[in-house]
Design a protein around this motif. Structure first.
Motif, short mmCIF file in Angstrom:
data_model
loop_
_atom_site.label_atom_id
_atom_site.label_comp_id
_atom_site.label_asym_id
_atom_site.label_seq_id
_atom_site.Cartn_x
_atom_site.Cartn_y
_atom_site.Cartn_z
N LYS A 212 0.83 -1.20 0.00
CA LYS A 212 0.00 0.00 0.00
C LYS A 212 0.86 1.25 0.00
O LYS A 212 0.54 2.25 -0.67
N ASP B 87 -2.35 7.70 1.61
CA ASP B 87 -3.15 7.37 2.79
C ASP B 87 -2.32 6.59 3.82
O ASP B 87 -2.46 6.79 5.03
N GLU B 88 -1.46 5.69 3.33
CA GLU B 88 -0.62 4.91 4.24
C GLU B 88 0.38 5.84 4.94
O GLU B 88 0.65 5.69 6.14
N THR C 78 -1.99 4.94 -5.63
CA THR C 78 -3.34 5.23 -5.16
C THR C 78 -3.43 5.22 -3.64
O THR C 78 -4.06 6.10 -3.04
N THR C 79 -2.82 4.22 -3.01
CA THR C 79 -2.96 4.05 -1.56
C THR C 79 -1.78 4.60 -0.76
O THR C 79 -1.88 4.73 0.46
#
Length: 329
Positions: free
Chosen positions: A141, A150-151, A146-147
């Motif tokens: 992630k 957020d991580e 994309t992730t």
């Protein structure tokens, strides 16, 4: 740190006060670890590894070396992958014996079994810091466009408000992630030359054992006291992804099976001989164990024939290597 894995060290004493646990799919983690070993030419001490410090993240291993290392070490490494997670989630249980200062589980100082539980707790997790993670971060992630932001925001959340820490706002983190991940010039695992990462695979049996370990870890951390634990919930989410990915790859491999060579009774010994030849043999062989000051008298009863051992010439004692690696608080 990779501690308590045998390649890790505890070099920070009691200067830290929380853990962020980084996990990666063992399907990629294990080959990646071997690439590192190959880059440092299987060195085992600081001087040998430091000599190749600028070779790390530059070259994937030779495929034939990967296959030999994998077939010799697979079960140990998949177990260590699980032990590493358990060590932090459970606050420091020692899966190695106290006299195994290298934490390698080599004969005759094998790792502890589940039947040996409760395992002793590493004093670094009682005297130095609380080893239970405040957060789990997944490599996949964090590295994904994309992730990833957020991580990284999750990491910022557990650092914000700590003494001496200045953390930017959540709104600025996506920009920082893109700048660091996409434009950073420092070498990373994706920069290695050589064959494609997918070429470093596993046999069907090994893939199946990876799935067994992942299911075992998922079941453990989704039940009992872990069922409502936020960190365990994130961990199980990662296991679900890993199970799906490994299952997909294994199913494809079932459709195109690799011919199985005839059983060779000398194969295992050839792997042992190869590993010893690159300097990675048993760290507790008789010849080595007898040279460690204060160590031999404690463990020699494990080695068998007392008359044979007593007849061997006495070697010059040396300091235990482990004492130079991980210091207590």
């Amino acid at each position: 740190t990779q501690y308590p894995h045998y390649e890790g060290i505890w070099s920070y004493g009691a200067s830290l006060d929380q853990v962020i646990l980084l996990v990666r799919n063992p399907r990629w983690n294990i080959p990646g670890f071997h690439h590192y070993l190959s880059e440092v030419e299987y060195g085992q001490n600081f001087a040998d590894v430091n000599e190749h410090i600028y070779d790390i993240f530059t070259q994937r291993s030779q495929l034939e070396d990967w296959i030999k290392w994998r077939d010799l070490n697979f079960q140990n490494e998949i177990n260590l992958w699980g032990y590493h997670i358990d060590f932090y989630m459970e606050g420091g249980p020692q899966y190695w014996r106290e006299v195994d200062f290298n934490r390698v589980g080599h004969k005759p100082l094998y790792f502890l079994n589940e039947s040996d539980r409760p395992w002793p707790i590493d004093p670094r997790c009682t005297d130095c810091m609380d080893c239970v993670p405040a957060l789990v971060v997944t490599h996949e992630k964090l590295a994904n466009v994309t992730t990833g932001p957020d991580e990284l925001t999750k990491i910022a959340g557990v650092l914000r408000g700590k003494n001496g820490m200045t953390v930017i706002s959540d709104e600025a983190i996506p920009c920082v992630w893109h700048e660091v991940w996409e434009h950073n010039t420092a070498p990373s695992i994706d920069d290695r030359a050589g064959l494609a990462t997918e070429d470093y695979g596993f046999t069907n049996d090994q893939f199946e054992r990876i799935l067994i370990k992942l299911e075992e870890m998922k079941n453990k951390y989704s039940s009992g006291v872990w069922a409502s634990n936020p960190v365990a919930i994130d961990l199980v989410s990662a296991f679900d992804i890993y199970i799906a990915n490994v299952t997909e790859e294994l199913n494809l491999q079932y459709l195109s099976p690799v011919p199985t060579p005839p059983t060779d009774p000398t194969y295992y010994q050839s792997l042992v001989d190869w590993y010893e030849g690159v300097g990675r043999g048993n760290r507790y062989s008789v010849d080595i164990a007898r040279t460690y000051a204060g160590f031999w008298e404690e463990v020699k009863y494990l080695y068998g024939d007392d008359q044979y051992l007593e007849a061997l010439p006495a070697p010059a004692p040396i300091e235990q290597l482990g004492a130079q690696v991980s210091e207590p608080c």
